[in-house]
Scaffold this motif. Structure first.
Motif, PDB file in Angstrom:
ATOM      1  N   SER A   1      40.042  18.231  29.458  1.00 39.48           N
ATOM      2  CA  SER A   1      39.331  18.691  28.275  1.00 39.48           C
ATOM      3  C   SER A   1      39.770  20.101  27.958  1.00 39.48           C
ATOM      4  N   GLY A   2      39.985  20.367  26.685  1.00 45.46           N
ATOM      5  CA  GLY A   2      40.386  21.698  26.275  1.00 45.46           C
ATOM      6  C   GLY A   2      39.173  22.585  26.078  1.00 45.46           C
ATOM      7  N   LEU A   3      39.423  23.896  26.032  1.00 44.38           N
ATOM      8  CA  LEU A   3      38.381  24.872  25.779  1.00 44.38           C
ATOM      9  C   LEU A   3      38.776  25.667  24.552  1.00 44.38           C
ATOM     10  N   ASN A   4      37.792  26.056  23.760  1.00 46.97           N
ATOM     11  CA  ASN A   4      38.084  26.720  22.507  1.00 46.97           C
ATOM     12  C   ASN A   4      38.207  28.232  22.621  1.00 46.97           C
ATOM     13  N   ALA A   5      37.981  28.790  23.775  1.00 47.33           N
ATOM     14  CA  ALA A   5      38.067  30.233  23.941  1.00 47.33           C
ATOM     15  C   ALA A   5      39.488  30.708  23.676  1.00 47.33           C
ATOM     16  N   VAL A   6      39.597  31.885  23.051  1.00 45.26           N
ATOM     17  CA  VAL A   6      40.907  32.435  22.725  1.00 45.26           C
ATOM     18  C   VAL A   6      41.730  32.662  23.990  1.00 45.26           C
ATOM     19  N   SER A   7      41.060  33.019  25.082  1.00 43.96           N
ATOM     20  CA  SER A   7      41.754  33.329  26.329  1.00 43.96           C
ATOM     21  C   SER A   7      42.481  32.133  26.929  1.00 43.96           C
ATOM     22  N   VAL A   8      42.134  30.922  26.494  1.00 41.37           N
ATOM     23  CA  VAL A   8      42.801  29.741  27.053  1.00 41.37           C
ATOM     24  C   VAL A   8      43.624  29.013  25.992  1.00 41.37           C
TER      25      VAL A   8
ATOM     26  N   ILE B   1      50.679  10.764  16.672  1.00 38.43           N
ATOM     27  CA  ILE B   1      49.222  10.748  16.629  1.00 38.43           C
ATOM     28  C   ILE B   1      48.753  11.814  15.644  1.00 38.43           C
ATOM     29  N   THR B   2      47.546  11.673  15.164  1.00 39.22           N
ATOM     30  CA  THR B   2      47.029  12.571  14.139  1.00 39.22           C
ATOM     31  C   THR B   2      46.221  13.700  14.766  1.00 39.22           C
ATOM     32  N   ARG B   3      45.897  14.684  13.947  1.00 36.42           N
ATOM     33  CA  ARG B   3      45.063  15.789  14.424  1.00 36.42           C
ATOM     34  C   ARG B   3      43.692  15.283  14.854  1.00 36.42           C
ATOM     35  N   LEU B   4      43.168  14.320  14.127  1.00 39.95           N
ATOM     36  CA  LEU B   4      41.871  13.759  14.481  1.00 39.95           C
ATOM     37  C   LEU B   4      41.928  13.131  15.870  1.00 39.95           C
ATOM     38  N   GLU B   5      42.998  12.367  16.155  1.00 36.90           N
ATOM     39  CA  GLU B   5      43.143  11.730  17.467  1.00 36.90           C
ATOM     40  C   GLU B   5      43.321  12.777  18.564  1.00 36.90           C
ATOM     41  N   ILE B   6      44.024  13.860  18.259  1.00 33.95           N
ATOM     42  CA  ILE B   6      44.186  14.929  19.241  1.00 33.95           C
ATOM     43  C   ILE B   6      42.829  15.519  19.599  1.00 33.95           C
ATOM     44  N   GLY B   7      42.003  15.767  18.580  1.00 29.36           N
ATOM     45  CA  GLY B   7      40.676  16.303  18.824  1.00 29.36           C
ATOM     46  C   GLY B   7      39.809  15.361  19.637  1.00 29.36           C
ATOM     47  N   GLU B   8      39.893  14.074  19.318  1.00 31.50           N
ATOM     48  CA  GLU B   8      39.074  13.094  20.038  1.00 31.50           C
ATOM     49  C   GLU B   8      39.477  12.995  21.503  1.00 31.50           C
ATOM     50  N   ARG B   9      40.765  13.101  21.797  1.00 30.39           N
ATOM     51  CA  ARG B   9      41.247  12.888  23.155  1.00 30.39           C
ATOM     52  C   ARG B   9      41.248  14.152  24.016  1.00 30.39           C
ATOM     53  N   THR B  10      41.128  15.315  23.374  1.00 32.26           N
ATOM     54  CA  THR B  10      41.124  16.560  24.141  1.00 32.26           C
ATOM     55  C   THR B  10      39.770  17.258  24.132  1.00 32.26           C
ATOM     56  N   GLY B  11      38.916  16.919  23.170  1.00 32.62           N
ATOM     57  CA  GLY B  11      37.640  17.609  23.055  1.00 32.62           C
ATOM     58  C   GLY B  11      37.737  18.914  22.300  1.00 32.62           C
ATOM     59  N   LEU B  12      38.894  19.233  21.757  1.00 29.84           N
ATOM     60  CA  LEU B  12      39.071  20.453  20.977  1.00 29.84           C
ATOM     61  C   LEU B  12      38.473  20.284  19.579  1.00 29.84           C
ATOM     62  N   SER B  13      37.984  21.372  19.018  1.00 28.07           N
ATOM     63  CA  SER B  13      37.425  21.315  17.667  1.00 28.07           C
ATOM     64  C   SER B  13      38.541  21.119  16.654  1.00 28.07           C
ATOM     65  N   ALA B  14      38.175  20.629  15.477  1.00 31.32           N
ATOM     66  CA  ALA B  14      39.156  20.393  14.418  1.00 31.32           C
ATOM     67  C   ALA B  14      39.869  21.686  14.041  1.00 31.32           C
ATOM     68  N   GLN B  15      39.133  22.778  14.003  1.00 25.18           N
ATOM     69  CA  GLN B  15      39.736  24.063  13.641  1.00 25.18           C
ATOM     70  C   GLN B  15      40.746  24.510  14.690  1.00 25.18           C
ATOM     71  N   THR B  16      40.379  24.350  15.968  1.00 24.08           N
ATOM     72  CA  THR B  16      41.289  24.737  17.044  1.00 24.08           C
ATOM     73  C   THR B  16      42.550  23.888  17.032  1.00 24.08           C
TER      74      THR B  16
END
Length: 367
Positions: A19-26, A44-59
């Motif tokens: 799972s990814g983290l949204n903090a700038v430091s990582v 794969i699409t940005r939506l799929e990337i977000g779903e599979r990593t847990g990252l926000s759409a903005q990140t």
């Protein structure tokens, strides 16, 4: 990014369970996470990337934009669905990075230049004899230099490094005199000094397993038993994308050397056995008996491991012709119902291509 002289023994394949983290430091970690995912899944699409990593759409958008600007990824053509705006598939840019892979084998040294998706752009084979008193050092360095020279000069800044796959287990090293072993120990430092790129070292069988996991037929497998058929038969156990030395599943006496010995007894030539990319002529009963013995050993190894691990998938990697490997896999499946056996599709130089993946793992992917 940390400068790792020695690559880790496992491939990068953990993006689908991290799972990814949204903090700038990582952010650096999240970029590696996205690149690892794109290595596994093309388009794969940005939506799929977000779903599979847990990252926000903005990140995800920020990371994708950054990686695209760096030339590491590329966008495909927009795909219009039934509902909503068109989606844009994203994939690794083959020209985003390059690396050189080197494998020191039983009789040959192989040097390949591969792109970011594992396609071979340059390939050279040098003769190598562990028993030789001299060294092929000048030719070795020349082959590396030529592989780099095959890449246009403007792409040289995209060279991630050099991967070196060396025999590492006791049986293989028994084939190698002390003088040659000392050359192995010094090889990394010599290449880094003379060629000028970082060198990442790994056991050759582990490198081949990592190559099939990163670029080959095992890309979508998380658990399987990996066999490498070379001069001898070797194996590695892959569980949850991590590579382990499956000692109970290793045999050193039923490989291509055994077939060569049987053919030689018949007075026939055996040079085709060691040629990369060459088809084998029919070796008749000797080859049939050898395949039967090989499958029997693989079957015994699988049965022994199945007492502890529920193995259902087997990957057989080799520089032997695809037709030979597929025939062995079919025979193994017939002998062991419930086992799915697949021939690796890095058939030209599995160890060298696996070695070439080491700089990518260490510099760009999640470890």
């Amino acid at each position: 990014m940390p400068d790792m002289r020695f690559a880790p023994p496992n491939p990068l394949r953990i993006a689908d369970r991290a799972s990814g983290l949204n903090a700038v430091s990582v952010r650096g970690y999240n970029e590696r996470l996205v690149l690892s995912l794109l290595l596994q899944s093309k388009d794969i699409t940005r939506l799929e990337i977000g779903e599979r990593t847990g990252l926000s759409a903005q990140t995800v958008s920020v990371i994708v934009r950054s990686l695209e600007q760096e030339g590491l990824i590329a966008k495909g053509e927009a795909q219009r669905g039934r509902v909503g705006p068109p989606t844009v598939p994203i994939s690794l840019n083959p020209e985003g990075a390059y690396s050189v892979g080197i494998s020191v084998g039983h009789r040959q040294v192989e040097v390949v230049l591969v792109d970011f998706v594992g396609s071979i752009r340059s390939h050279a084979v040098l003769p190598f004899s562990a028993a030789a008193q001299d060294t092929n050092h000048p030719q070795f360095m020349s082959a590396i230099a030529k592989a780099l020279a095959d890449l246009p000069r403007h792409l040289h800044p995209r060279i991630a490094g050099i991967g070196l796959a060396l025999p590492g287990d006791e049986v293989e090293l028994e084939l190698t005199p002390k003088a040659t072993r000392e050359r192995f120990d010094a090889l990394q430092e010599e290449v880094e000094r003379e060629i000028g790129y970082p060198v990442y070292v790994q056991n050759d069988i582990t490198a081949a397993a990592g190559g099939e996991s990163m670029f080959g037929v095992a890309k979508h497998l998380s658990d399987y038993l990996f066999f490498y058929l070379g001069a001898r038969l070797h194996s590695r156990l892959v569980l949850n994308h991590q590579i382990y030395n499956a000692a109970a599943a290793v045999s050193f006496d039923v490989g291509i050397l055994r077939l060569e010995q049987e053919i030689t007894k018949q007075g026939r030539q055996t040079s085709e056995l060691w040629e990369r990319g060459a088809d084998w002529p029919s070796f008749g009963e000797a080859e049939i008996a050898w395949q039967r013995e090989l499958v029997s050993q693989m079957k015994s190894s699988i049965a022994a491991l199945k007492q502890f691990v529920p193995i259902t998938s087997v990957v057989l990697s080799s520089y032997a012709p695809q037709a030979v490997c597929k025939a062995i896999c079919r025979e193994l499946e017939q002998a062991m119902p419930g086992i799915s056996a697949m021939a690796g599709n890095i058939d030209r130089s599995p160890k060298a291509v696996g070695a070439a993946g080491l700089p990518f793992s260490s510099r760009f992917m999640v470890e």
